[in-house]
Design an enzyme around this catalytic site. Structure first.
Site, PDB file in Angstrom:
ATOM      1  N   ARG A   1      79.781 -46.016  11.222  1.00  0.00           N
ATOM      2  CA  ARG A   1      80.991 -45.669  10.476  1.00  0.00           C
ATOM      3  C   ARG A   1      82.104 -46.682  10.728  1.00  0.00           C
ATOM      4  NH1 ARG A   1      85.257 -41.375  11.493  1.00  0.00           N
ATOM      5  NH2 ARG A   1      86.071 -40.845   9.436  1.00  0.00           N
TER       6      ARG A   1
ATOM      7  N   ASP B   1      74.184 -33.721   8.878  1.00  0.00           N
ATOM      8  CA  ASP B   1      72.815 -33.392   8.470  1.00  0.00           C
ATOM      9  C   ASP B   1      72.381 -32.171   9.272  1.00  0.00           C
ATOM     10  OD1 ASP B   1      70.101 -33.163   8.066  1.00  0.00           O
ATOM     11  OD2 ASP B   1      69.635 -35.254   8.503  1.00  0.00           O
TER      12      ASP B   1
ATOM     13  N   VAL C   1      88.495 -52.379   4.305  1.00  0.00           N
ATOM     14  CA  VAL C   1      89.908 -52.747   4.411  1.00  0.00           C
ATOM     15  C   VAL C   1      90.001 -54.226   4.784  1.00  0.00           C
ATOM     16  CG1 VAL C   1      92.106 -52.242   5.521  1.00  0.00           C
ATOM     17  CG2 VAL C   1      90.453 -50.398   5.151  1.00  0.00           C
TER      18      VAL C   1
ATOM     19  N   HIS D   1      75.166 -40.580   6.420  1.00  0.00           N
ATOM     20  CA  HIS D   1      75.548 -39.235   6.840  1.00  0.00           C
ATOM     21  C   HIS D   1      74.333 -38.409   7.258  1.00  0.00           C
ATOM     22  CE1 HIS D   1      79.767 -39.122   4.748  1.00  0.00           C
ATOM     23  NE2 HIS D   1      79.657 -40.056   5.687  1.00  0.00           N
ATOM     24  N   THR D   2      73.201 -39.036   7.369  1.00  0.00           N
ATOM     25  CA  THR D   2      72.046 -38.367   7.951  1.00  0.00           C
ATOM     26  C   THR D   2      72.188 -38.265   9.461  1.00  0.00           C
ATOM     27  OG1 THR D   2      69.627 -38.290   7.957  1.00  0.00           O
ATOM     28  CG2 THR D   2      70.631 -40.437   8.309  1.00  0.00           C
TER      29      THR D   2
ATOM     30  N   HIS E   1      84.345 -48.595   7.860  1.00  0.00           N
ATOM     31  CA  HIS E   1      85.798 -48.515   7.800  1.00  0.00           C
ATOM     32  C   HIS E   1      86.441 -49.885   7.991  1.00  0.00           C
ATOM     33  CE1 HIS E   1      86.949 -44.069   7.921  1.00  0.00           C
ATOM     34  NE2 HIS E   1      85.645 -44.110   7.674  1.00  0.00           N
ATOM     35  N   ASP E   2      85.749 -50.788   8.662  1.00  0.00           N
ATOM     36  CA  ASP E   2      86.263 -52.149   8.775  1.00  0.00           C
ATOM     37  C   ASP E   2      86.115 -52.883   7.445  1.00  0.00           C
ATOM     38  OD1 ASP E   2      87.265 -54.528   9.932  1.00  0.00           O
ATOM     39  OD2 ASP E   2      85.239 -55.228  10.359  1.00  0.00           O
TER      40      ASP E   2
ATOM     41  N   ASN F   1      91.404 -42.965   9.762  1.00  0.00           N
ATOM     42  CA  ASN F   1      90.931 -43.473  11.046  1.00  0.00           C
ATOM     43  C   ASN F   1      91.474 -42.720  12.249  1.00  0.00           C
ATOM     44  OD1 ASN F   1      89.674 -45.525   9.567  1.00  0.00           O
ATOM     45  ND2 ASN F   1      91.378 -46.943   9.834  1.00  0.00           N
TER      46      ASN F   1
ATOM     47  N   PRO G   1      87.472 -44.096   0.790  1.00  0.00           N
ATOM     48  CA  PRO G   1      87.272 -42.826   0.083  1.00  0.00           C
ATOM     49  C   PRO G   1      87.273 -41.657   1.058  1.00  0.00           C
ATOM     50  CG  PRO G   1      85.219 -44.069   0.204  1.00  0.00           C
ATOM     51  CD  PRO G   1      86.284 -44.971   0.720  1.00  0.00           C
TER      52      PRO G   1
ATOM     53  N   ASP H   1      67.103 -40.609   9.122  1.00  0.00           N
ATOM     54  CA  ASP H   1      65.989 -40.414   8.194  1.00  0.00           C
ATOM     55  C   ASP H   1      66.561 -40.112   6.815  1.00  0.00           C
ATOM     56  OD1 ASP H   1      66.935 -37.812   8.388  1.00  0.00           O
ATOM     57  OD2 ASP H   1      65.251 -37.094   9.614  1.00  0.00           O
TER      58      ASP H   1
ATOM     59  N   GLY I   1      88.077 -56.540   4.018  1.00  0.00           N
ATOM     60  CA  GLY I   1      86.775 -57.139   4.255  1.00  0.00           C
ATOM     61  C   GLY I   1      86.319 -56.940   5.691  1.00  0.00           C
TER      62      GLY I   1
ATOM     63  N   THR J   1      68.371 -32.908  10.974  1.00  0.00           N
ATOM     64  CA  THR J   1      68.048 -33.887  12.015  1.00  0.00           C
ATOM     65  C   THR J   1      69.286 -34.738  12.296  1.00  0.00           C
ATOM     66  OG1 THR J   1      67.184 -35.371  10.297  1.00  0.00           O
ATOM     67  CG2 THR J   1      65.589 -33.990  11.449  1.00  0.00           C
TER      68      THR J   1
END
Length: 321
Positions: free
Chosen positions: A61, A241, A69, A194-195, A65-66, A95, A164, A249, A71, A244
């Site tokens: 993540r 998730d 913003v 987001h798994t 997030h880097d 953040n 977003p 996955d 690049g 798991t």
């Protein structure tokens, strides 16, 4: 250090003249100057994940997030400096008290500096840490193009406007990703991160109490630790998730098919819209998801280069601060 700064300036010129920004980075960039960098990064990330498995998701993540913003320039790592009036991105709404992993990046940087002082950028370390986190959690690996420069600036306003949020609808998500040169397919693949990991109640409260596109039993499960009235339970965590949470996955997409996406911005990927078919494909074909995710991570890693970049000695501060 001076020669590395000149590289960053030349890199920007070539980037502006080229139709293919990805050609400016190289998977063998440190082959001569720091051949052990990937081993050092991998070992440090592995140690961090062994200590806290959740950290892998946090490092993935952090890269996202880097890159969104200014690049992929490690601007997110810069601390506020009240004495000079410098304001970084860490206190931006997406953040603040949310993004994690800064201390792990500090440790990686220290370990890399021990073997290759003044050579490897913090931005490249963030990119490598995201790749290694994905693989160590059971996901795909890929060759990471390297040669990024560290920014000397940050933008809290851009962090607030361009990242977003968890309540974003599909149109907003597609527009935000397209503004960074990423396609809807890239967006849906990258959302698969987001798994793994967790989110705070404040991010999914509206979805579990107000939305109709959610399985009632799943909503009831999540309401147990997320009271309806804010700020009660705002920082309580739930796994992104439900199946798991510590394994990278394709279960995330299976969750969406049965309306068990934790965030509003997750479930809109499968809600009668343009990404439904792709979500079904990823749910049925883990190899397809893994391949697309790796490609999208490389593509996201090519976003932007600072005009006056450097290789920071300390990832939290520009070199002459």
């Amino acid at each position: 250090m001076a020669s590395r700064t000149w590289h960053c300036l030349l890199l920007l010129v070539f980037f502006l003249l080229s139709d293919d920004a990805s050609g400016q980075l190289s998977t063998s960039y440190y082959a001569d100057s720091c051949p052990s960098v990937e081993k050092v990064v991998h070992a440090t990330v592995a140690s961090a994940i062994q200590a806290e498995r959740r950290m892998g998701a946090s490092l993935i993540r952090l890269f996202f997030h880097d890159c969104f913003v200014q690049g992929c320039d490690a601007s997110i790592l810069l601390d506020d400096v009240p004495a000079t009036g410098f304001i970084g991105e860490k206190t931006a709404a997406p953040n603040n008290n949310s993004v994690r992993g800064y201390e792990v990046i500090d440790q990686i940087k220290a370990n890399v500096e021990d073997v290759c002082p003044g050579v490897v950028s913090c931005a490249d370390i963030v990119a490598l840490a995201a790749r290694d986190s994905t693989a160590l959690l059971g996901g795909p690996s890929w060759a990471v193009p390297l040669g990024r420069c560290d920014s000397r600036t940050a933008s809290r306003s851009e962090a607030n406007s361009d990242l977003p949020g968890p309540g974003s609808d599909l149109t907003t998500l597609i527009a935000r990703f397209r503004s960074k040169g990423l396609s809807p397919r890239d967006m849906t693949a990258l959302s698969g991160s987001h798994t793994v990991g967790f989110s705070q109640c404040t991010n999914f409260r509206a979805h579990i109490y107000n939305d109709a596109n959610i399985d009632p039993s799943f909503a009831a499960l999540r309401r147990r630790a997320c009271p309806a009235a804010a700020p009660n339970g705002d920082t309580n965590l739930a796994p992104l998730d439900v199946q798991t949470q510590n394994l990278f996955d394709n279960a995330y997409y299976g969750n969406l098919l049965v309306r068990r996406g934790l965030l509003h911005s997750d479930q809109v990927l499968f809600n009668g819209g343009s990404q439904d078919a792709l979500v079904r494909q990823y749910a049925a074909n883990p190899a397809l998801f893994a391949a697309d995710f790796a490609k999208a991570m490389v593509k996201m890693g090519n976003i932007g280069q600072p005009s006056d970049g450097e290789v920071r000695c300390d990832c939290r501060f520009i070199n002459d601060s």
